[in-house]
Design a protein around this motif. Sequence first.
Motif, PDB file in Angstrom:
ATOM      1  N   TRP A 188      -5.743   2.060  -5.811  1.00 40.79           N
ATOM      2  CA  TRP A 188      -6.749   1.948  -4.758  1.00 40.79           C
ATOM      3  C   TRP A 188      -7.070   0.477  -4.461  1.00 40.79           C
ATOM      4  O   TRP A 188      -7.243   0.095  -3.299  1.00 40.79           O
ATOM      5  CB  TRP A 188      -8.032   2.695  -5.149  1.00 40.79           C
ATOM      6  N   LEU A 189      -7.141  -0.342  -5.505  1.00 40.72           N
ATOM      7  CA  LEU A 189      -7.410  -1.777  -5.318  1.00 40.72           C
ATOM      8  C   LEU A 189      -6.273  -2.439  -4.535  1.00 40.72           C
ATOM      9  O   LEU A 189      -6.514  -3.266  -3.645  1.00 40.72           O
ATOM     10  CB  LEU A 189      -7.572  -2.473  -6.678  1.00 40.72           C
ATOM     11  N   TRP A 200      -4.431  -3.925   2.777  1.00 38.63           N
ATOM     12  CA  TRP A 200      -5.022  -3.758   4.114  1.00 38.63           C
ATOM     13  C   TRP A 200      -5.861  -4.963   4.521  1.00 38.63           C
ATOM     14  O   TRP A 200      -5.747  -5.459   5.641  1.00 38.63           O
ATOM     15  CB  TRP A 200      -5.873  -2.484   4.116  1.00 38.63           C
ATOM     16  N   SER A 201      -6.680  -5.487   3.593  1.00 45.07           N
ATOM     17  CA  SER A 201      -7.649  -6.540   3.957  1.00 45.07           C
ATOM     18  C   SER A 201      -7.082  -7.953   3.908  1.00 45.07           C
ATOM     19  O   SER A 201      -7.425  -8.790   4.743  1.00 45.07           O
ATOM     20  CB  SER A 201      -8.875  -6.468   3.046  1.00 45.07           C
ATOM     21  N   ALA A 237      -6.442  -1.443  -0.886  1.00 44.94           N
ATOM     22  CA  ALA A 237      -7.513  -2.208  -0.228  1.00 44.94           C
ATOM     23  C   ALA A 237      -7.087  -3.655   0.002  1.00 44.94           C
ATOM     24  O   ALA A 237      -7.313  -4.228   1.075  1.00 44.94           O
ATOM     25  CB  ALA A 237      -8.782  -2.172  -1.081  1.00 44.94           C
ATOM     26  N   SER A 277       0.828  -1.219   0.000  1.00 47.76           N
ATOM     27  CA  SER A 277       0.000   0.000   0.000  1.00 47.76           C
ATOM     28  C   SER A 277       0.861   1.268   0.000  1.00 47.76           C
ATOM     29  O   SER A 277       0.608   2.206  -0.763  1.00 47.76           O
ATOM     30  CB  SER A 277      -0.929   0.007   1.212  1.00 47.76           C
TER      31      SER A 277
END
Length: 353
Positions: free
Chosen positions: A277-278, A284-285, A281, A117
């Motif tokens: 952005w993907l 993070w996830s 995400a 990220s």
Amino acid sequence: MGKGGSGSGSLSEGVVKKILLSYTYVAIWIFLSFTVIVYNKYILDRKLYNWPFPISLTMIHMSFCAALAFLLVKVLKLVEPVTMSRDLYLSSVVPIGALYSVSLWLSNSAYIYLSVSFIQMLKALMPVAVYSIGVLLKKDGFKADTMVNMLSISLGVGVAAYGEAKFDAWGVVLQLGAVAFEATRLVMIQILLTSKGIQLNPITSLYYVAPCCLAFLFVPWIFVEFPVLRETSSFHFDFVIFGTNSLCAFALNLAVFLLVGKTSALTMNVAGVVKDWLLIAFSWSVIKDTVTPVNLFGYGLAFLGVAYYNHSKLQALKAKEAQKKATQADEEAGRLLEQRDGDGMGEKRDSQA
């Protein structure tokens, strides 16, 4: 009426097909770019596959790409080689290959120290680097409003870096170095190749550039990684892991050409923002990297700056296209006027005769 409706329908189908194809090219590029980034992180990260040898990984990629490009160009002859003199190769391809090899080495090295990220957030500085180097090398003119935009992007990335939970100074230096070398390479392609009318597709590009990259990477590899690899007797080359990873890297080169060739470089820039952005995400996830609110706020500022930059480029492109069409229309009108005057003079001579 029936015919008119039919024509309108076929036109609509053509437009829809074009839009769907564009979205398909964007989706393919995002998927492959996403896969290569996550795959490289998986291989290089000490907590995952634990093979922290970025130069070796880049050399595997370049060896695979060079071999496949040679097969397609020289053996199967599916791709026509570009006319390339020895002087042109040494003056243009070699510097570009050198910049590319260092850029790949540094960017792959950054995955050992930084989260996926945060790396994507730092990559938002690419327009800043390309514009700044373009101005320094007199490829772009200095514009105050563009520089203000570049400063806003830099400020956003700075805020994102301030909010990074696992900040690593050496990792940041490596990634910023990668951005600088990649931006210089992009500007040099315009100066050294495009200005001479040479257009390389991804196959011919890899055919000429990959062996050059390999040669440049061999020097640091001998001193930095080879001694460590030689002592690591437990390592066995995993053909499945490195083979599929290299195949993804090769496919990504093709996808870049497909996306830019069938849409535009601007579409790729916009798609890149979606991909970032993907990845944030996903990081993070799934990977469970820490993404703080300050991170997101800073990247949000940078994202707005990049979006405005892309919008400005699009407006400039439209204005250039409109000017080109107007010039063509003027030239066509001039030709018709000359032809009409010529016909009038001919008729006058005939009547006098």
